[in-house]
Design an enzyme around this catalytic site. Structure first.
Site, PDB file in Angstrom:
ATOM      1  N   ASP A 142      25.880 -14.983 -24.619  1.00  0.00           N
ATOM      2  CA  ASP A 142      27.245 -14.826 -24.138  1.00  0.00           C
ATOM      3  C   ASP A 142      27.579 -13.338 -24.267  1.00  0.00           C
ATOM      4  OD1 ASP A 142      29.976 -15.498 -23.451  1.00  0.00           O
ATOM      5  OD2 ASP A 142      30.446 -15.261 -25.580  1.00  0.00           O
ATOM      6  N   ASP A 152      31.201 -11.553 -24.140  1.00  0.00           N
ATOM      7  CA  ASP A 152      32.411 -11.118 -24.832  1.00  0.00           C
ATOM      8  C   ASP A 152      32.438 -11.600 -26.278  1.00  0.00           C
ATOM      9  OD1 ASP A 152      32.931 -10.223 -22.314  1.00  0.00           O
ATOM     10  OD2 ASP A 152      34.490 -11.702 -21.878  1.00  0.00           O
TER      11      ASP A 152
END
Length: 281
Positions: free
Chosen positions: A22, A24
């Site tokens: 992922d 962020d």
């Protein structure tokens, strides 16, 4: 840091593997999309009110308070906000400000993990809910092999229509990983995944080696219950300040370097043997 050692003598006969990240709050310390709000304002794409609203959204995101419903509302808001934006202008703004905005907020620990996975022969894939126009340049900056990101519909005029073609969020991330595994030959049972959010539990469950990074409360509970590793990343650093460089040599380059090294070692042995024979005579 996790142990990522692999028996390289066997990798040629084993299925390929990958590490899915992922973006962020996992690889970078902020929301990739919201980070560019000031640049979009300066480029005339949004007004001052939108800047303030995205600043508040960034605060909520960093505070760990963005649950599923808030993320959905944020998606709807950003979709409406970007309606009519010229895609080429967006790409140019991101390209011009990428290093100034993103480089300083990359976690040193994440950059090291990316290096280790590449060294172990794994592909690195960024899987992000943010838009492709933002995520793809960041993936290139990080040296990722592939990127999965949200895609907006682009009209014949080269502008966003405000409609979402593909939303990389929740279960759809897991589906994208499974599709990549089929097309690229990844053995998901030997793959890795990293995320900070409980919304990515489906992605984490789809691999054999999941880890929670800076997890929100819900993901921390899930990780503890499932006995997943919990990693704390808290050292943002500019890539150019890191040694070794994040831009690791390609696998063909590594093979070539190994061949040159072996040739040099062989030449050294030949020279040493001939020197000894000459001395003995």
């Amino acid at each position: 840091m996790l142990e990522l050692v692999e028996n390289h003598s066997l990798t040629h006969s084993m299925p390929r593997t990958a590490a899915f990240f992922d973006l962020d709050k996992t690889v970078i310390a902020k929301s990739s999309t919201l980070t560019f709000s000031k640049s979009f304002y300066q480029g005339g794409l949004i007004n001052r009110r939108a800047v303030l609203r995205t600043a508040y959204a960034q605060f909520v995101f960093l505070a760990g308070g963005a649950d599923h419903d808030q993320m959905e509302r944020m998606r709807e808001y950003l979709s409406a906000l970007c309606r009519g934006w010229n895609v080429q202008q967006v790409k140019e703004i991101v390209a011009e400000t990428l290093h100034d905005l993103i480089d300083p907020i990359i976690y040193d620990e994440a950059a090291s993990l990316i290096e280790e996975h590449h060294t172990a022969g794994r592909d690195v894939v960024i899987v992000s809910t943010s838009g492709a126009e933002v995520v793809e340049p960041i993936g290139e900056l990080l040296g990722a092999d592939r990127v999965v990101a949200t895609r907006m519909v682009v009209g014949d005029d080269g502008c966003f229509t405000g409609e979402v073609e593909y939303y990389a969020y929740g279960p759809t991330k897991a589906e994208a990983i499974e599709e990549l595994a089929r097309s690229e030959g990844y053995d998901l049972s030997r793959c890795y995944a990293y995320s900070d959010s409980a919304t990515d539990v489906p992605m984490l469950k789809s691999v054999g080696h999941p880890s929670a990074v800076n997890p929100d409360r819900a993901l921390r509970r899930e990780a503890i219950a499932r006995e997943w590793p919990i990693l704390d990343f808290n050292r943002p650093v500019r890539l150019k300040q890191r040694l070794p460089s994040l831009s690791a040599p390609s696998r063909p380059a590594l093979v070539a370097a190994a061949a040159v090294g072996a040739a040099a070692a062989t030449a050294g042995l030949v020279w040493y043997a001939s020197r000894r024979r000459a001395t003995a005579s």
